[in-house]
Design a protein around this motif. Structure first.
Motif, PDB file in Angstrom:
ATOM      1  N   ASP A  50       0.828  -1.209   0.000  1.00  0.00           N
ATOM      2  CA  ASP A  50       0.000   0.000   0.000  1.00  0.00           C
ATOM      3  C   ASP A  50       0.864   1.261   0.000  1.00  0.00           C
ATOM      4  OD1 ASP A  50      -2.048  -1.794   0.219  1.00  0.00           O
ATOM      5  OD2 ASP A  50      -2.568  -1.303   2.290  1.00  0.00           O
ATOM      6  N   GLY A  51       0.570   2.181  -0.898  1.00  0.00           N
ATOM      7  CA  GLY A  51       1.234   3.469  -0.916  1.00  0.00           C
ATOM      8  C   GLY A  51       2.622   3.497  -1.517  1.00  0.00           C
ATOM      9  N   PHE A  52       3.149   2.348  -1.931  1.00  0.00           N
ATOM     10  CA  PHE A  52       4.542   2.281  -2.375  1.00  0.00           C
ATOM     11  C   PHE A  52       4.705   2.820  -3.799  1.00  0.00           C
ATOM     12  CE2 PHE A  52       8.458  -0.718  -2.722  1.00  0.00           C
ATOM     13  CZ  PHE A  52       9.287   0.353  -2.462  1.00  0.00           C
ATOM     14  N   ALA A  53       3.998   2.224  -4.756  1.00  0.00           N
ATOM     15  CA  ALA A  53       4.113   2.681  -6.142  1.00  0.00           C
ATOM     16  C   ALA A  53       3.565   4.099  -6.295  1.00  0.00           C
ATOM     17  CB  ALA A  53       3.380   1.725  -7.079  1.00  0.00           C
ATOM     18  N   GLY A  54       2.519   4.432  -5.538  1.00  0.00           N
ATOM     19  CA  GLY A  54       1.989   5.792  -5.581  1.00  0.00           C
ATOM     20  C   GLY A  54       3.007   6.808  -5.097  1.00  0.00           C
ATOM     21  N   GLY A  55       3.703   6.485  -4.013  1.00  0.00           N
ATOM     22  CA  GLY A  55       4.724   7.380  -3.489  1.00  0.00           C
ATOM     23  C   GLY A  55       5.897   7.533  -4.434  1.00  0.00           C
ATOM     24  N   MET A  56       6.315   6.419  -5.068  1.00  0.00           N
ATOM     25  CA  MET A  56       7.411   6.496  -6.041  1.00  0.00           C
ATOM     26  C   MET A  56       7.016   7.339  -7.237  1.00  0.00           C
ATOM     27  SD  MET A  56      10.612   5.280  -6.657  1.00  0.00           S
ATOM     28  CE  MET A  56      10.879   7.042  -6.903  1.00  0.00           C
ATOM     29  N   LEU A  79       4.604  17.639 -18.625  1.00  0.00           N
ATOM     30  CA  LEU A  79       4.290  16.242 -18.910  1.00  0.00           C
ATOM     31  C   LEU A  79       4.715  15.332 -17.770  1.00  0.00           C
ATOM     32  CD1 LEU A  79       3.207  14.166 -20.915  1.00  0.00           C
ATOM     33  CD2 LEU A  79       5.462  14.105 -21.990  1.00  0.00           C
ATOM     34  N   ALA A  80       5.876  15.596 -17.184  1.00  0.00           N
ATOM     35  CA  ALA A  80       6.341  14.781 -16.058  1.00  0.00           C
ATOM     36  C   ALA A  80       5.565  15.069 -14.788  1.00  0.00           C
ATOM     37  CB  ALA A  80       7.835  15.030 -15.828  1.00  0.00           C
ATOM     38  N   ALA A  81       5.091  16.311 -14.640  1.00  0.00           N
ATOM     39  CA  ALA A  81       4.370  16.681 -13.413  1.00  0.00           C
ATOM     40  C   ALA A  81       2.971  16.080 -13.372  1.00  0.00           C
ATOM     41  CB  ALA A  81       4.283  18.200 -13.299  1.00  0.00           C
ATOM     42  N   LEU A  82       2.365  15.858 -14.525  1.00  0.00           N
ATOM     43  CA  LEU A  82       0.981  15.359 -14.545  1.00  0.00           C
ATOM     44  C   LEU A  82       0.819  14.027 -13.799  1.00  0.00           C
ATOM     45  CD1 LEU A  82      -0.130  16.325 -18.174  1.00  0.00           C
ATOM     46  CD2 LEU A  82      -0.908  17.331 -16.017  1.00  0.00           C
ATOM     47  N   PRO A  83       1.653  12.999 -14.061  1.00  0.00           N
ATOM     48  CA  PRO A  83       1.515  11.758 -13.286  1.00  0.00           C
ATOM     49  C   PRO A  83       1.763  11.969 -11.792  1.00  0.00           C
ATOM     50  CG  PRO A  83       2.874  11.404 -15.228  1.00  0.00           C
ATOM     51  CD  PRO A  83       2.706  12.875 -15.085  1.00  0.00           C
ATOM     52  N   ALA A  84       2.685  12.880 -11.449  1.00  0.00           N
ATOM     53  CA  ALA A  84       2.973  13.134 -10.036  1.00  0.00           C
ATOM     54  C   ALA A  84       1.759  13.720  -9.331  1.00  0.00           C
ATOM     55  CB  ALA A  84       4.173  14.077  -9.902  1.00  0.00           C
ATOM     56  N   VAL A  85       1.100  14.681  -9.975  1.00  0.00           N
ATOM     57  CA  VAL A  85      -0.081  15.311  -9.376  1.00  0.00           C
ATOM     58  C   VAL A  85      -1.225  14.308  -9.277  1.00  0.00           C
ATOM     59  CG1 VAL A  85      -1.816  17.106  -9.679  1.00  0.00           C
ATOM     60  CG2 VAL A  85       0.584  17.609 -10.146  1.00  0.00           C
ATOM     61  N   ALA A  86      -1.413  13.522 -10.340  1.00  0.00           N
ATOM     62  CA  ALA A  86      -2.479  12.509 -10.316  1.00  0.00           C
ATOM     63  C   ALA A  86      -2.227  11.482  -9.224  1.00  0.00           C
ATOM     64  CB  ALA A  86      -2.568  11.821 -11.688  1.00  0.00           C
ATOM     65  N   LEU A  88      -0.608  11.933  -6.506  1.00  0.00           N
ATOM     66  CA  LEU A  88      -0.780  12.534  -5.187  1.00  0.00           C
ATOM     67  C   LEU A  88      -2.230  12.403  -4.726  1.00  0.00           C
ATOM     68  CD1 LEU A  88       0.717  14.081  -2.967  1.00  0.00           C
ATOM     69  CD2 LEU A  88       0.077  16.205  -4.120  1.00  0.00           C
ATOM     70  N   GLY A  89      -3.171  12.639  -5.645  1.00  0.00           N
ATOM     71  CA  GLY A  89      -4.574  12.440  -5.310  1.00  0.00           C
ATOM     72  C   GLY A  89      -4.885  10.978  -5.048  1.00  0.00           C
ATOM     73  N   PHE A  90      -4.287  10.104  -5.855  1.00  0.00           N
ATOM     74  CA  PHE A  90      -4.476   8.665  -5.671  1.00  0.00           C
ATOM     75  C   PHE A  90      -3.929   8.208  -4.328  1.00  0.00           C
ATOM     76  CE2 PHE A  90      -2.268   4.540  -6.082  1.00  0.00           C
ATOM     77  CZ  PHE A  90      -3.347   3.702  -6.278  1.00  0.00           C
ATOM     78  N   LEU A  91      -2.777   8.784  -3.931  1.00  0.00           N
ATOM     79  CA  LEU A  91      -2.104   8.351  -2.711  1.00  0.00           C
ATOM     80  C   LEU A  91      -2.936   8.649  -1.462  1.00  0.00           C
ATOM     81  CD1 LEU A  91       0.561   7.014  -1.910  1.00  0.00           C
ATOM     82  CD2 LEU A  91       1.566   9.293  -1.684  1.00  0.00           C
ATOM     83  N   ALA A  92      -3.793   9.654  -1.546  1.00  0.00           N
ATOM     84  CA  ALA A  92      -4.648   9.976  -0.405  1.00  0.00           C
ATOM     85  C   ALA A  92      -5.545   8.800  -0.031  1.00  0.00           C
ATOM     86  CB  ALA A  92      -5.494  11.207  -0.724  1.00  0.00           C
ATOM     87  N   GLY A 106      -2.033   0.180 -14.323  1.00  0.00           N
ATOM     88  CA  GLY A 106      -1.502   1.469 -13.895  1.00  0.00           C
ATOM     89  C   GLY A 106      -0.009   1.414 -13.652  1.00  0.00           C
ATOM     90  N   ALA A 107       0.469   0.367 -12.965  1.00  0.00           N
ATOM     91  CA  ALA A 107       1.888   0.261 -12.648  1.00  0.00           C
ATOM     92  C   ALA A 107       2.723   0.113 -13.917  1.00  0.00           C
ATOM     93  CB  ALA A 107       2.127  -0.927 -11.714  1.00  0.00           C
ATOM     94  N   ALA A 108       2.288  -0.750 -14.830  1.00  0.00           N
ATOM     95  CA  ALA A 108       3.040  -0.958 -16.069  1.00  0.00           C
ATOM     96  C   ALA A 108       3.096   0.316 -16.904  1.00  0.00           C
ATOM     97  CB  ALA A 108       2.411  -2.095 -16.871  1.00  0.00           C
ATOM     98  N   THR A 109       1.987   1.039 -16.978  1.00  0.00           N
ATOM     99  CA  THR A 109       1.958   2.291 -17.735  1.00  0.00           C
ATOM    100  C   THR A 109       2.921   3.310 -17.154  1.00  0.00           C
ATOM    101  OG1 THR A 109      -0.352   1.923 -18.347  1.00  0.00           O
ATOM    102  CG2 THR A 109       0.478   4.168 -18.538  1.00  0.00           C
ATOM    103  N   LEU A 110       2.945   3.432 -15.836  1.00  0.00           N
ATOM    104  CA  LEU A 110       3.834   4.389 -15.182  1.00  0.00           C
ATOM    105  C   LEU A 110       5.302   4.019 -15.391  1.00  0.00           C
ATOM    106  CD1 LEU A 110       1.830   4.938 -11.885  1.00  0.00           C
ATOM    107  CD2 LEU A 110       2.295   6.673 -13.642  1.00  0.00           C
ATOM    108  N   GLY A 111       5.607   2.737 -15.346  1.00  0.00           N
ATOM    109  CA  GLY A 111       6.982   2.307 -15.582  1.00  0.00           C
ATOM    110  C   GLY A 111       7.437   2.594 -16.997  1.00  0.00           C
ATOM    111  N   PHE A 112       6.561   2.338 -17.968  1.00  0.00           N
ATOM    112  CA  PHE A 112       6.905   2.583 -19.369  1.00  0.00           C
ATOM    113  C   PHE A 112       7.058   4.076 -19.640  1.00  0.00           C
ATOM    114  CE2 PHE A 112       5.844   2.773 -23.975  1.00  0.00           C
ATOM    115  CZ  PHE A 112       6.857   1.938 -24.436  1.00  0.00           C
TER     116      PHE A 112
END
Length: 232
Positions: A50-56, A79-86, A88-92, A106-112
């Motif tokens: 929980d919270g690990f991939a979201g925090g990364m 472009l790089a900030a958009l996933p970070a902001v999204a 952050l809301g998810f991490l809540a 979601g994880a595979a998309t973020l890694g790619f």
């Protein structure tokens, strides 16, 4: 004039402190493909707490955004900030105990996407390749070292396991919350190193990489020591 960003593509070489490694084009192609595939898979492997991939995602992508901004590329930074902001809301809602989960897609998309952004930065001269790796080092080092350890032990690497360092801490009784907070601290240290890297001279960059490597070796040894202490 509008400018498009093509994320995936071959850089001319891979930047190292004080030098650029320029392998033969076929080798560079293979390395680029392997990097993209590995980033896609390792992000999925590390999404096990929980919270690990979201925090990364928050920390890693925010670091790329700041590096892009420092290099003067606002489009890349956004472009790089958009996933970070999204994230952050998810991490809540994903911080332990989680109420929602990321899942493989979601994880595979973020890694790619992380692989694409790092390669684009290298190809465009925004910041060195190794700096992007530092931004995601907590995931890259854990997943890569764990895979190599399993290969050396002759394990079937395609089978499920619980031998990542973060999983070993949870099994030692740290629990998800304490473990993820410790990982967040490591992410911030790696982010600070990544942000400082491009500003340093070559010797300073080499020293920074050596210090980061020593940190990971020390942490790995600490986990192993805890396991030996806990063994009956």
């Amino acid at each position: 004039m509008k400018r498009s960003i093509v994320l995936i593509g071959l850089p001319s070489g891979l930047s190292l402190p004080g030098a650029v490694w320029q392998p033969a084009r076929p080798l560079l192609t293979v390395l680029t493909v392997l990097f993209c595939v590995w980033m896609l898979n390792l992000y999925n492997f590390m999404d096990g707490m929980d919270g690990f991939a979201g925090g990364m995602t928050v920390c890693g992508y925010a670091t790329l955004a700041l590096l892009g901004m420092a290099a003067g590329d606002a489009a890349y930074a956004v472009l790089a900030a958009l996933p970070a902001v999204a994230a952050l809301g998810f991490l809540a809602f994903n911080f332990p105990p989680a109420r929602i989960f990321m899942g493989d897609t979601g994880a595979a998309t973020l890694g790619f996407l992380a692989a694409g952004l790092i390669l684009y930065a290298e190809r465009s001269g925004l910041f060195p390749f190794w700096t992007g790796l530092l931004a995601f080092a907590p995931f890259i080092v854990d997943a890569t070292v764990t895979l190599l350890r399993r290969l050396l032990r002759g394990e079937r690497i395609w089978e499920a396991h619980r031998s990542h360092y973060y999983q070993r801490l949870v099994r030692l009784g740290w629990g998800h919350r304490r473990t993820v907070l410790a990982e967040y601290a490591l992410m911030l240290v790696c982010a600070a190193a990544a942000l400082a890297g491009p500003r340093l001279p070559a010797a300073g960059q080499a020293l920074l990489l050596a210090a980061t490597a020593l940190l990971f070796v020390t942490l790995a040894a600490g986990v192993a020591r805890l396991e030996r202490s806990a063994a009956p």
